[in-house]
Design an enzyme around this catalytic site. Structure first.
Site, PDB file in Angstrom:
ATOM      1  N   SER A 121       0.826  -1.202   0.000  1.00  0.00           N
ATOM      2  CA  SER A 121       0.000   0.000   0.000  1.00  0.00           C
ATOM      3  C   SER A 121       0.868   1.263   0.000  1.00  0.00           C
ATOM      4  CB  SER A 121      -0.949  -0.038   1.197  1.00  0.00           C
ATOM      5  OG  SER A 121      -1.958   0.946   1.075  1.00  0.00           O
ATOM      6  N   ASP A 179     -10.019  -5.346  -3.803  1.00  0.00           N
ATOM      7  CA  ASP A 179      -9.261  -4.412  -2.975  1.00  0.00           C
ATOM      8  C   ASP A 179     -10.171  -3.258  -2.586  1.00  0.00           C
ATOM      9  OD1 ASP A 179      -7.506  -2.435  -1.956  1.00  0.00           O
ATOM     10  OD2 ASP A 179      -5.845  -3.194  -3.154  1.00  0.00           O
ATOM     11  N   HIS A 203      -6.914  -6.238   0.214  1.00  0.00           N
ATOM     12  CA  HIS A 203      -5.831  -5.249   0.173  1.00  0.00           C
ATOM     13  C   HIS A 203      -4.593  -5.679   0.958  1.00  0.00           C
ATOM     14  CE1 HIS A 203      -3.918  -1.400  -0.286  1.00  0.00           C
ATOM     15  NE2 HIS A 203      -3.806  -1.253   1.021  1.00  0.00           N
TER      16      HIS A 203
END
EC number: 3.1.1.1
Length: 263
Positions: free
Chosen positions: A100, A200, A229
């Site tokens: 991320s 996600d 995610h």
């Protein structure tokens, strides 16, 4: 690869194991509002294979969300650069793996004058996918936090120990940095392996399109069909770990030992 998902005694603590005989190291970078817990099981598994690993706790994380609002992108990037420099002094190859926002930090390191050897990105964030994003520079002065973005994991029994609120000032800083980073992607010359989850709830498809169009060399893309995610703790985590180990030991760059070898 067998992975033990039990957390550390302090789940949000940094984790570092240097293998004396390893020529390669892996620097793991967690996401915004998250913690080293997102990478710890994979890092521990690679350490058991004789690979040097480091999972730093980025500034403002691992305490309370208010502390994250007192930090900004440059603080997180400086911390990542410092750890990359430290690992580079004792290892001939350093692979940076980022989840991320950690993936965005990894790309920033790749665009720097002293880049790592390779990048492994898991659902990297190059955009804040919210209609309120253009308002963040103003909104941060009136709203301290919004609902949490952490915990997007399909597996029911795993936790990334992220904050229960998302600090707006920190997100505003991240959004500003993302714009510059997107324009700097042409500078990333090291190999990139990109993992994208099939579902996600945090990062949208724009990031994948941007990386495909702006990186000078096409990334190797791997689909994670059973994960959301935070894929590093999800149903495809073993695949991520195996690919990182493969990249670390490629080109004769590492001397991974037998499971159990540690400093």
């Amino acid at each position: 690869m067998e992975i033990d998902y039990s957390p550390q005694s302090v789940p949000t603590a940094p984790y570092r194991q240097i293998a004396p005989d390893s020529e390669s190291a892996v620097l793991f970078l967690h996401g915004i509002t998250g913690s080293p817990a997102a990478w710890f099981p994979i890092a521990r598994a690679l350490s058991d294979h004789g690979v040097s690993v480091s999972v730093p706790l980025l500034p403002g994380h691992g305490t309370r969300w208010q502390d994250l609002n007192a930090t900004k992108w440059s603080d997180w990037l400086d911390a990542a650069k410092a750890e990359l420099s430290a690992l580079s002094q004792t290892h001939s190859r350093v692979v940076v793996a980022g989840l991320s926002m950690g993936g965005a930090l990894a790309l920033a390191l790749g665009a720097d004058d002293s880049p790592p050897t390779e990048l492994v990105l898991i659902n990297p964030a190059l955009y804040i996918d919210s209609p309120l994003t253009p308002l963040l520079p103003v909104l941060k002065h009136f709203v301290a936090s919004v609902p949490a973005i952490g915990g997007d994991i399909a597996h029911p029994d795993r936790c990334e120990y992220a904050y229960d609120r998302t600090p707006v000032a920190a997100i505003a800083s991240f959004a500003s940095a993302q714009s510059k980073l997107r324009n700097d992607l042409w500078r990333v010359e090291c190999p990139v392996t990109l993992f994208i989850s099939g579902s996600d709830g945090v990062v949208g498809p724009r990031t994948l399109r941007t990386l495909r169009s702006r990186l000078p060399t096409a990334p190797a893309i791997r689909a994670l069909r059973r994960s959301r995610h935070v894929a590093t703790l999800d149903n495809d985590a073993d695949t991520i770990a195996e690919v990182i180990l493969e990249r670390v030991t490629s080109a004769g760059g590492a001397t991974a030992g037998t499971p159990g070898d540690r400093e």
